[in-house]
Design a protein around this motif. Sequence first.
Motif, PDB file in Angstrom:
ATOM      1  N   LYS B 305       0.822  -1.220   0.000  1.00 17.07           N
ATOM      2  CA  LYS B 305       0.000   0.000   0.000  1.00 17.07           C
ATOM      3  C   LYS B 305       0.854   1.268   0.000  1.00 17.07           C
ATOM      4  O   LYS B 305       0.463   2.302   0.522  1.00 17.07           O
ATOM      5  CB  LYS B 305      -0.978  -0.011   1.185  1.00 17.07           C
ATOM      6  N   LEU B 306       1.993   1.177  -0.606  1.00 18.40           N
ATOM      7  CA  LEU B 306       2.857   2.352  -0.750  1.00 18.40           C
ATOM      8  C   LEU B 306       2.508   3.115  -2.017  1.00 18.40           C
ATOM      9  O   LEU B 306       2.814   4.304  -2.134  1.00 18.40           O
ATOM     10  CB  LEU B 306       4.334   1.911  -0.778  1.00 18.40           C
ATOM     11  N   VAL B 307       1.946   2.432  -2.995  1.00 21.88           N
ATOM     12  CA  VAL B 307       1.374   3.092  -4.174  1.00 21.88           C
ATOM     13  C   VAL B 307      -0.055   2.580  -4.324  1.00 21.88           C
ATOM     14  O   VAL B 307      -0.421   1.536  -3.770  1.00 21.88           O
ATOM     15  CB  VAL B 307       2.188   2.829  -5.468  1.00 21.88           C
ATOM     16  N   ARG B 308      -0.851   3.320  -5.113  1.00 17.03           N
ATOM     17  CA  ARG B 308      -2.266   2.975  -5.243  1.00 17.03           C
ATOM     18  C   ARG B 308      -2.409   1.623  -5.936  1.00 17.03           C
ATOM     19  O   ARG B 308      -1.660   1.294  -6.873  1.00 17.03           O
ATOM     20  CB  ARG B 308      -2.941   4.057  -6.082  1.00 17.03           C
ATOM     21  N   SER B 309      -3.377   0.853  -5.500  1.00 16.10           N
ATOM     22  CA  SER B 309      -3.673  -0.414  -6.136  1.00 16.10           C
ATOM     23  C   SER B 309      -4.038  -0.169  -7.602  1.00 16.10           C
ATOM     24  O   SER B 309      -4.774   0.767  -7.903  1.00 16.10           O
ATOM     25  CB  SER B 309      -4.848  -1.064  -5.390  1.00 16.10           C
ATOM     26  N   GLY B 310      -3.499  -0.979  -8.497  1.00 13.96           N
ATOM     27  CA  GLY B 310      -3.796  -0.800  -9.918  1.00 13.96           C
ATOM     28  C   GLY B 310      -2.766   0.047 -10.645  1.00 13.96           C
ATOM     29  O   GLY B 310      -2.893   0.298 -11.844  1.00 13.96           O
ATOM     30  N   THR B 311      -1.748   0.504  -9.925  1.00 10.17           N
ATOM     31  CA  THR B 311      -0.730   1.372 -10.554  1.00 10.17           C
ATOM     32  C   THR B 311      -0.039   0.648 -11.708  1.00 10.17           C
ATOM     33  O   THR B 311       0.150   1.215 -12.789  1.00 10.17           O
ATOM     34  CB  THR B 311       0.324   1.806  -9.516  1.00 10.17           C
ATOM     35  N   TRP B 312       0.330  -0.609 -11.495  1.00  8.72           N
ATOM     36  CA  TRP B 312       1.014  -1.333 -12.555  1.00  8.72           C
ATOM     37  C   TRP B 312       0.098  -1.491 -13.765  1.00  8.72           C
ATOM     38  O   TRP B 312       0.518  -1.248 -14.897  1.00  8.72           O
ATOM     39  CB  TRP B 312       1.496  -2.702 -12.084  1.00  8.72           C
ATOM     40  N   ASN B 313      -1.136  -1.892 -13.554  1.00  5.01           N
ATOM     41  CA  ASN B 313      -2.070  -2.068 -14.664  1.00  5.01           C
ATOM     42  C   ASN B 313      -2.218  -0.773 -15.453  1.00  5.01           C
ATOM     43  O   ASN B 313      -2.249  -0.773 -16.689  1.00  5.01           O
ATOM     44  CB  ASN B 313      -3.457  -2.485 -14.149  1.00  5.01           C
ATOM     45  N   MET B 314      -2.311   0.321 -14.723  1.00  2.00           N
ATOM     46  CA  MET B 314      -2.470   1.621 -15.366  1.00  2.00           C
ATOM     47  C   MET B 314      -1.257   1.952 -16.224  1.00  2.00           C
ATOM     48  O   MET B 314      -1.385   2.366 -17.382  1.00  2.00           O
ATOM     49  CB  MET B 314      -2.692   2.681 -14.273  1.00  2.00           C
ATOM     50  N   LEU B 315      -0.082   1.756 -15.672  1.00  2.00           N
ATOM     51  CA  LEU B 315       1.139   2.054 -16.432  1.00  2.00           C
ATOM     52  C   LEU B 315       1.295   1.114 -17.626  1.00  2.00           C
ATOM     53  O   LEU B 315       1.661   1.533 -18.727  1.00  2.00           O
ATOM     54  CB  LEU B 315       2.369   1.908 -15.510  1.00  2.00           C
TER      55      LEU B 315
END
Lengths: 178, 410
Positions: B305-315
């Motif tokens: 939880k250091l970055v928003r969930s879904g960050t990888w998918n978004m990128l």
Amino acid sequence: MLDACCALNFLASGYCKDILAVPLGSQVVTYTVADLVMREVTALRRGGGGEDADERLPIDWNSVLATGSVRLEASATSAELRAFVSLAAQVDDGEAMTIALAASRSYGIVTDDRKAQRFLGDVPCLGTPDLLHNWHVNAGTNAPTLGVALRAIEDRANFTAPRAHPLRNWWNAALAAR
Amino acid sequence: MQIEPLNPKILGQRLQIERKARGLTQQQLANLLRVARTTIVAVEKGERTLQPEEIARLAQAWEISISDLVRERPAVEPLAPQLRAAAPSSGLSKNDVVGVNQTAETLRQLGENYLELESLVGRPMTQNYPPPYSLDAMPPLEAAGDIAVRDRRRLDLGNAPLPHLRAVLENDVGLRIFLLPMPSRLAGMFAFDVRLGGLIALNASHPVERRLWTLAHEYYHFLCDRYRADVYVLPGVSPRRTSESERMADIFAAHFLMPTAGLKRRFYELKAARVDGVMPGDLLHLKRQYGVSFQALTLRLEELKLVRSGTWNMLNKSGFREREAEAMAGLPPRDESEPRLPQRYLELAVEAYDRIELTEGQLAKMLGCDVIEARRMVRELSREWVVSDEGTTGNLEIPLDLPLAEMAEA
């Protein structure tokens, strides 16, 4: 009999025919390479300082054999085959066949390999530095040419006279000659 | 010249090993050699030997050297059966199955070479193997993370990144790790042999970050299920259902390579330096430190939880390309090269050669290269680099066979 490691060195020198043509003492010598050895020694390093220095360049054995400096031995008697198979339990196939043929036919052997030398018994043995020294002394090869040949052997075959070899100092001095 | 006759027992043992490695029955081998099956039985028992012509014919048929057939060396049972059993029962192409078999056989041969070198030099591998970790009462997927913490503690690794994990596992644990060619869907394999211990094969053509992950994944299998082989197959375009064991191995890899405490600390340090928050470019630097892929790092940060969930998918969906992004960020290209063979294996081979236990040709075969390259490696491994007081570098050729006490002072 010429083994793989020495064949590689003489081919790398660029003066293979000249080196092998020099008599040993008063004796004219015919060098023979086993078929197995020919199949093991297939390429040389390109050398030089370029990016492609490590590229391998194939050896054209047909051309080498055509010069007459080396003849090919492709067959072995049953006894030689038996000796070869037994020796292969100790050394690699190329060395084993070379030693088996040399012993059977009362030939000498040209090898630098220290392990192979342990299995020679009474078979006379010379190495790369010995034949190059012979070429220098008995054929009157000049210093610049000798230097070119030695540098080519170091560059294209990654071979140098071993630390403990009696001709090590001679080799290093000859390398430095231009 | 005295030539020792062949030892029938050694030949018989080798014949049996090589026959089984090729999946042949004794009858099939008898047909190949045009002898009776009873002859093969007797040869394999060491009660009689083959004729030289038969040995030569067999070596040619099997495309191996005669030396490999007749030389005395440690024998390793075929690994293919355990690895084939470990491979997924569906979803593998014919090419993948062939790859498993070929890799298994290559691993076995390299394992035999390794044992032979240790025997020649008189230096068996020191193994620092813990008892297999049990899952205790924890939920399995949490246990995987806990095992990562415990094993880092066992090896005194702290919380730092482990880009040199291979060296740790080879030197401090005593695993044998090789980079081998494999079909691209195969990431790696793990097998255990009584004489060799743990063996890991990594796909040589995979990026270095993937290889590190695979190594950690296979290490999990060694730690927790040592006597069962593993074949790590990438999910591909249509992910199949992954077994719990494989999921645990990936969770272990994430926690072992990116331990929570260390990762959090580094992330917060980055964040503190940025007014507007952590940027993708920062994560590129972070993933370099850990030696993992951008995807692996981002997913781990999401998990913490250091970055928003879904960050990888978004990128990923926005077309993020890791290597291009690294180049844009000014990061030098990652060094993808890694020795195919373990460093210790290379050193043992050169030492065996220096002790006149190997011919040059045998050395080249052990090193998997030609004689010219073998000579270069002997020169390289025999030298010590020195730096003078003036700062110039050069090399000092050290004799490997001279005791330290006898070396003269300069």
